[in-house]
Design a protein around this motif. Structure first.
Motif, PDB file in Angstrom:
ATOM      1  N   TRP A 261       0.610  -0.891   0.127  1.00  0.00           N
ATOM      2  CA  TRP A 261      -0.525  -0.065  -0.195  1.00  0.00           C
ATOM      3  C   TRP A 261       0.470   1.211   0.214  1.00  0.00           C
ATOM      4  CZ3 TRP A 261       1.096  -2.475   4.736  1.00  0.00           C
ATOM      5  CH2 TRP A 261       1.208  -1.703   5.767  1.00  0.00           C
ATOM      6  N   SER A 262       0.403   2.162   0.028  1.00  0.00           N
ATOM      7  CA  SER A 262       0.913   3.896  -0.370  1.00  0.00           C
ATOM      8  C   SER A 262       0.270   4.643   0.349  1.00  0.00           C
ATOM      9  CB  SER A 262       1.246   4.257  -1.668  1.00  0.00           C
ATOM     10  OG  SER A 262       0.009   4.544  -2.483  1.00  0.00           O
ATOM     11  N   THR A 263       0.509   5.337   1.319  1.00  0.00           N
ATOM     12  CA  THR A 263       0.153   6.706   1.855  1.00  0.00           C
ATOM     13  C   THR A 263      -1.166   5.692   2.951  1.00  0.00           C
ATOM     14  OG1 THR A 263       0.073   8.077   0.100  1.00  0.00           O
ATOM     15  CG2 THR A 263      -1.071   8.579   2.248  1.00  0.00           C
ATOM     16  N   PHE A 264      -2.047   5.993   2.550  1.00  0.00           N
ATOM     17  CA  PHE A 264      -3.497   5.030   3.431  1.00  0.00           C
ATOM     18  C   PHE A 264      -4.226   4.335   2.644  1.00  0.00           C
ATOM     19  CE2 PHE A 264      -3.296  10.251   5.408  1.00  0.00           C
ATOM     20  CZ  PHE A 264      -3.393   9.295   7.280  1.00  0.00           C
ATOM     21  N   GLY A 265      -3.476   3.611   2.138  1.00  0.00           N
ATOM     22  CA  GLY A 265      -3.439   2.840   1.824  1.00  0.00           C
ATOM     23  C   GLY A 265      -4.386   1.176   1.737  1.00  0.00           C
ATOM     24  N   PHE A 266      -3.755   1.207   3.941  1.00  0.00           N
ATOM     25  CA  PHE A 266      -3.788  -0.008   4.044  1.00  0.00           C
ATOM     26  C   PHE A 266      -5.352   0.546   4.844  1.00  0.00           C
ATOM     27  CE2 PHE A 266      -2.289   3.224   6.373  1.00  0.00           C
ATOM     28  CZ  PHE A 266      -3.422   3.538   8.289  1.00  0.00           C
ATOM     29  N   LEU A 267      -6.300   0.794   4.074  1.00  0.00           N
ATOM     30  CA  LEU A 267      -8.027   1.436   5.352  1.00  0.00           C
ATOM     31  C   LEU A 267      -8.255   0.427   4.240  1.00  0.00           C
ATOM     32  CD1 LEU A 267      -7.919   5.276   5.693  1.00  0.00           C
ATOM     33  CD2 LEU A 267      -7.885   3.201   7.506  1.00  0.00           C
ATOM     34  N   GLY A 268      -8.042  -0.106   3.388  1.00  0.00           N
ATOM     35  CA  GLY A 268      -9.467  -0.795   2.617  1.00  0.00           C
ATOM     36  C   GLY A 268      -8.660  -2.096   3.110  1.00  0.00           C
TER      37      GLY A 268
ATOM     38  N   ILE B 217     -18.495   3.215   2.326  1.00  0.00           N
ATOM     39  CA  ILE B 217     -17.169   3.489   2.845  1.00  0.00           C
ATOM     40  C   ILE B 217     -15.366   3.663   2.600  1.00  0.00           C
ATOM     41  CG2 ILE B 217     -16.058   3.361   5.421  1.00  0.00           C
ATOM     42  CD1 ILE B 217     -18.730   2.172   6.515  1.00  0.00           C
ATOM     43  N   ILE B 218     -15.348   2.423   2.121  1.00  0.00           N
ATOM     44  CA  ILE B 218     -13.823   2.526   1.597  1.00  0.00           C
ATOM     45  C   ILE B 218     -14.051   3.330   0.025  1.00  0.00           C
ATOM     46  CG2 ILE B 218     -12.166   0.875   0.667  1.00  0.00           C
ATOM     47  CD1 ILE B 218     -13.034  -1.066   1.738  1.00  0.00           C
ATOM     48  N   TRP B 219     -14.824   3.116  -0.690  1.00  0.00           N
ATOM     49  CA  TRP B 219     -14.973   3.680  -1.746  1.00  0.00           C
ATOM     50  C   TRP B 219     -14.963   5.510  -2.046  1.00  0.00           C
ATOM     51  CZ3 TRP B 219     -15.022   3.493  -7.336  1.00  0.00           C
ATOM     52  CH2 TRP B 219     -15.023   4.171  -8.135  1.00  0.00           C
ATOM     53  N   PHE B 220     -16.271   6.143  -0.232  1.00  0.00           N
ATOM     54  CA  PHE B 220     -16.004   7.603  -0.693  1.00  0.00           C
ATOM     55  C   PHE B 220     -14.744   7.672  -0.140  1.00  0.00           C
ATOM     56  CE2 PHE B 220     -20.875   6.744  -1.112  1.00  0.00           C
ATOM     57  CZ  PHE B 220     -21.054   7.450  -2.449  1.00  0.00           C
ATOM     58  N   LEU B 221     -14.324   6.977   0.942  1.00  0.00           N
ATOM     59  CA  LEU B 221     -12.997   7.747   1.837  1.00  0.00           C
ATOM     60  C   LEU B 221     -11.731   7.642   0.410  1.00  0.00           C
ATOM     61  CD1 LEU B 221     -11.502   8.016   3.926  1.00  0.00           C
ATOM     62  CD2 LEU B 221     -10.831   5.752   4.318  1.00  0.00           C
ATOM     63  N   GLY B 222     -11.180   6.367  -0.137  1.00  0.00           N
ATOM     64  CA  GLY B 222     -10.584   6.743  -0.737  1.00  0.00           C
ATOM     65  C   GLY B 222     -10.779   7.515  -2.293  1.00  0.00           C
ATOM     66  N   LYS B 223     -11.987   8.431  -3.024  1.00  0.00           N
ATOM     67  CA  LYS B 223     -12.835   9.409  -3.577  1.00  0.00           C
ATOM     68  C   LYS B 223     -11.904  10.746  -2.718  1.00  0.00           C
ATOM     69  CE  LYS B 223     -14.885   9.274  -7.535  1.00  0.00           C
ATOM     70  NZ  LYS B 223     -13.766   9.594  -8.886  1.00  0.00           N
TER      71      LYS B 223
END
Length: 107
Positions: free
Chosen positions: A4-11, A51-57
């Motif tokens: 992951w990079s940056t906050f990608g681990f939230l997925g 949640i993941i979709w909107f947070l990622g956007k």
């Protein structure tokens, strides 16, 4: 292996947190070991995907910064990318839906 990079681990972290929360809630209401149902586990993954979709956007729509190298006159664009397994975080929501459907359909 998790890349992951940056906050990608939230997925990965968001579906796990929702599953743990649902597990403790369902176990307290319906009794111990009720959460072992694969349908509930799959539903937690499907519920975590918006949640993941909107947070990622939101995270990936940040401002970018353009710099100019005075020696070579080339431009460099700096932007934070929030990715997991080399894909933007918002697209990982599709993977969590697929995993949720897989858990629901497995007998």
């Amino acid at each position: 292996m998790l890349v992951w990079s940056t906050f990608g681990f939230l997925g990965i972290l968001i579906p796990i947190i929702i599953s743990i929360g649902a597990s403790s809630l369902i176990d307290s209401v319906l009794g111990k070991d009720y959460f072992s149902s694969k349908v509930i586990f799959g539903a937690c993954f499907i519920l975590s995907s918006p949640i993941i979709w909107f947070l990622g956007k939101k995270l990936n729509s940040g401002a970018e910064r353009t710099l100019l190298d005075p020696t070579t006159n080339q431009t460099v664009i700096l932007k934070e990318n929030h990715t997991i397994f080399w894909m933007p975080l918002e697209y990982f929501a599709v993977i969590t839906i697929a995993l949720g459907l897989f858990w629901i359909s497995v007998p």
